[in-house]
Design a protein around this motif. Structure first.
Motif, PDB file in Angstrom:
ATOM      1  N   LEU A 135       0.704  -1.204  -0.109  1.00  0.00           N
ATOM      2  CA  LEU A 135      -0.101   0.168  -0.103  1.00  0.00           C
ATOM      3  C   LEU A 135       0.713   1.255   0.079  1.00  0.00           C
ATOM      4  O   LEU A 135       1.220   1.951   1.096  1.00  0.00           O
ATOM      5  N   PRO A 136       1.520   1.526  -1.029  1.00  0.00           N
ATOM      6  CA  PRO A 136       2.196   2.970  -1.179  1.00  0.00           C
ATOM      7  C   PRO A 136       1.486   3.981  -0.886  1.00  0.00           C
ATOM      8  O   PRO A 136       0.501   4.260  -1.548  1.00  0.00           O
ATOM      9  N   ALA A 137       1.834   4.949  -0.066  1.00  0.00           N
ATOM     10  CA  ALA A 137       1.020   6.025   0.423  1.00  0.00           C
ATOM     11  C   ALA A 137       1.703   7.249  -0.458  1.00  0.00           C
ATOM     12  O   ALA A 137       2.826   7.317  -0.754  1.00  0.00           O
ATOM     13  N   PRO A 138       0.798   8.146  -0.877  1.00  0.00           N
ATOM     14  CA  PRO A 138       1.273   9.652  -1.594  1.00  0.00           C
ATOM     15  C   PRO A 138       2.100  10.204  -0.608  1.00  0.00           C
ATOM     16  O   PRO A 138       2.058  10.196   0.590  1.00  0.00           O
ATOM     17  N   ASP A 139       2.933  11.048  -1.282  1.00  0.00           N
ATOM     18  CA  ASP A 139       4.121  11.836  -0.466  1.00  0.00           C
ATOM     19  C   ASP A 139       3.229  12.850   0.192  1.00  0.00           C
ATOM     20  O   ASP A 139       3.580  13.915   1.235  1.00  0.00           O
ATOM     21  N   SER A 140       1.898  13.459  -0.247  1.00  0.00           N
ATOM     22  CA  SER A 140       0.987  14.267   0.254  1.00  0.00           C
ATOM     23  C   SER A 140       0.616  14.218   1.695  1.00  0.00           C
ATOM     24  O   SER A 140      -0.001  14.951   2.436  1.00  0.00           O
ATOM     25  N   THR A 158       0.110  13.359   5.649  1.00  0.00           N
ATOM     26  CA  THR A 158       1.227  13.765   6.930  1.00  0.00           C
ATOM     27  C   THR A 158       1.370  12.388   7.621  1.00  0.00           C
ATOM     28  O   THR A 158       0.848  11.394   7.578  1.00  0.00           O
ATOM     29  N   PRO A 159       2.441  12.480   8.632  1.00  0.00           N
ATOM     30  CA  PRO A 159       2.690  11.167   9.347  1.00  0.00           C
ATOM     31  C   PRO A 159       1.554  10.683   9.972  1.00  0.00           C
ATOM     32  O   PRO A 159       1.565   9.334  10.298  1.00  0.00           O
ATOM     33  N   GLU A 160       0.597  11.596  10.664  1.00  0.00           N
ATOM     34  CA  GLU A 160      -0.453  11.194  11.216  1.00  0.00           C
ATOM     35  C   GLU A 160      -1.385  10.406  10.285  1.00  0.00           C
ATOM     36  O   GLU A 160      -2.074   9.230  10.478  1.00  0.00           O
ATOM     37  N   GLN A 161      -1.600  10.992   8.977  1.00  0.00           N
ATOM     38  CA  GLN A 161      -2.506  10.169   8.113  1.00  0.00           C
ATOM     39  C   GLN A 161      -1.823   8.777   7.738  1.00  0.00           C
ATOM     40  O   GLN A 161      -2.334   7.995   7.401  1.00  0.00           O
ATOM     41  N   ARG A 162      -0.555   8.908   7.427  1.00  0.00           N
ATOM     42  CA  ARG A 162       0.218   7.670   7.254  1.00  0.00           C
ATOM     43  C   ARG A 162       0.103   6.587   8.292  1.00  0.00           C
ATOM     44  O   ARG A 162      -0.299   5.305   7.687  1.00  0.00           O
ATOM     45  N   ASP A 163      -0.072   7.030   9.464  1.00  0.00           N
ATOM     46  CA  ASP A 163      -0.093   5.977  10.545  1.00  0.00           C
ATOM     47  C   ASP A 163      -1.709   5.532  10.548  1.00  0.00           C
ATOM     48  O   ASP A 163      -1.782   4.389  10.811  1.00  0.00           O
ATOM     49  N   GLN A 164      -2.561   6.459  10.200  1.00  0.00           N
ATOM     50  CA  GLN A 164      -3.930   5.684  10.310  1.00  0.00           C
ATOM     51  C   GLN A 164      -4.160   4.957   9.058  1.00  0.00           C
ATOM     52  O   GLN A 164      -4.867   4.321   9.217  1.00  0.00           O
ATOM     53  N   LEU A 165      -3.503   5.155   7.810  1.00  0.00           N
ATOM     54  CA  LEU A 165      -3.813   4.444   6.709  1.00  0.00           C
ATOM     55  C   LEU A 165      -3.223   2.885   7.131  1.00  0.00           C
ATOM     56  O   LEU A 165      -3.723   1.895   6.650  1.00  0.00           O
TER      57      LEU A 165
END
Length: 309
Positions: A76-81, A83-90
């Motif tokens: 699940l590659p995440a977009p660079d846009s 935030t760290p919190e959004q990545r953790d939630q993903l």
């Protein structure tokens, strides 16, 4: 005097009669009780012991069980846009609603980029047999697995059929017939004349067809060979038994083809499902089967090891 003698004898006879009837009644009750205990012992001896319960009595939380950062980031590659919190939630995932956390649980992940959308889901089902006199929890789970295997239109694995004596085997070719050495191999072609290139071979110093003269890489006009498609099949070495189901959406004129790989395996009385989908946005793009299947298989293998801990 005779009347008095008769009066004395009659009560004695009545008493003897009552005692005899009482002893007969006791004997009858004793016989009935003995017969009842015999029938009860026979019934108890004929009942079979119930089947043992399954190995697993509860289920782990799937969101935490699959929370391997390396595997999830590769799937699940995440977009660079983000935030760290959004990545953790993903990568934390979203748990499925469940009315019984010890019987059926699941978790889902979604990652969107401008190029594609990737979906991942993991589900655990603990199978319980309510009639353990007829089938154990493991037997019931095997029945569930066979039904899923049949729904995927895959054959149930069985003993390999030995090849027929006259069938050709590329790994072990048949030896040539005795006394006929010429028939075992075709005659060698005549060597070309000195200084003349063989037919179909490029001249000295000229690049091979489809390759550049400098590095041997494909020429600009040559298209790379497509990767081989790996279809649905039974998997070995994953849990007790496992299979992989690979489906590619129909090609459209203006839509890209999405690929969904589903892996189902059984470990004792638990059924594990891993479903991984890649949906490109660019028309004409086809997700490769080998890469998509390998990522799903690695996650399934990690979950199998998690249950064996």
């Amino acid at each position: 005097m005779q009347r008095k003698a008769v009066r004395r004898v009659l009560p004695g006879i009545a008493m003897l009669t009552a005692l005899a009837a009482g002893s007969a009644g006791l004997t009858g009750c004793t016989g009935g009780s003995t017969g009842g205990s015999t029938s009860d012992s026979k019934a108890g001896g004929s009942s079979a012991a119930p089947a043992q319960p399954g190995k697993y009595r509860s289920l782990p939380a799937p969101c935490r069980a699959a929370a391997d950062s390396k595997k999830l980031k590769a799937m699940l590659p995440a977009p660079d846009s983000l935030t760290p919190e959004q990545r953790d939630q993903l990568y934390a995932g979203v748990a499925d609603s469940s009315y019984d956390g010890d019987r059926h649980v699941g978790c889902r992940w979604t990652a969107q980029t401008p190029e594609e959308t990737r979906l991942l889901s993991v589900g655990f089902e603990r199978v319980v047999s309510y009639d353990r006199g007829a089938a154990s929890d493991d037997d019931k789970a095997k029945q569930v697995y066979v039904r899923l295997l049949t729904d995927a239109h895959l054959p149930f694995p069985g003993p390999a059929t030995p090849p027929s004596p006259g069938a050709a085997n590329p790994a072990n070719p048949a030896p040539p017939a005795p006394g006929n050495p010429v028939a075992s191999a075709p005659p060698p072609a005549a060597p070309p004349a000195s200084g003349a290139p063989s037919a179909g071979a490029p001249a000295a110093g000229s690049p091979a067809p489809g390759a550049s003269a400098a590095s041997g890489t494909p020429a600009p006009g040559a298209s790379p060979s497509p990767q081989p498609e790996l279809g649905s099949r039974v998997l070995e070495g994953l849990g007790t038994e496992a299979f992989l189901d690979d489906k590619l959406s129909p090609a459209g004129a203006t839509a890209a083809q999405s690929r969904t790989v589903r892996i189902v395996f059984r470990t004792s009385n638990v059924i594990v499902k891993v479903e991984y989908s890649v949906q490109p946005t660019l028309p004409g793009t086809v997700p490769p089967s080998g890469e998509t299947q390998e990522k799903a298989r690695q996650l399934a293998q990690a979950l199998a090891e998690r249950f064996n801990e």
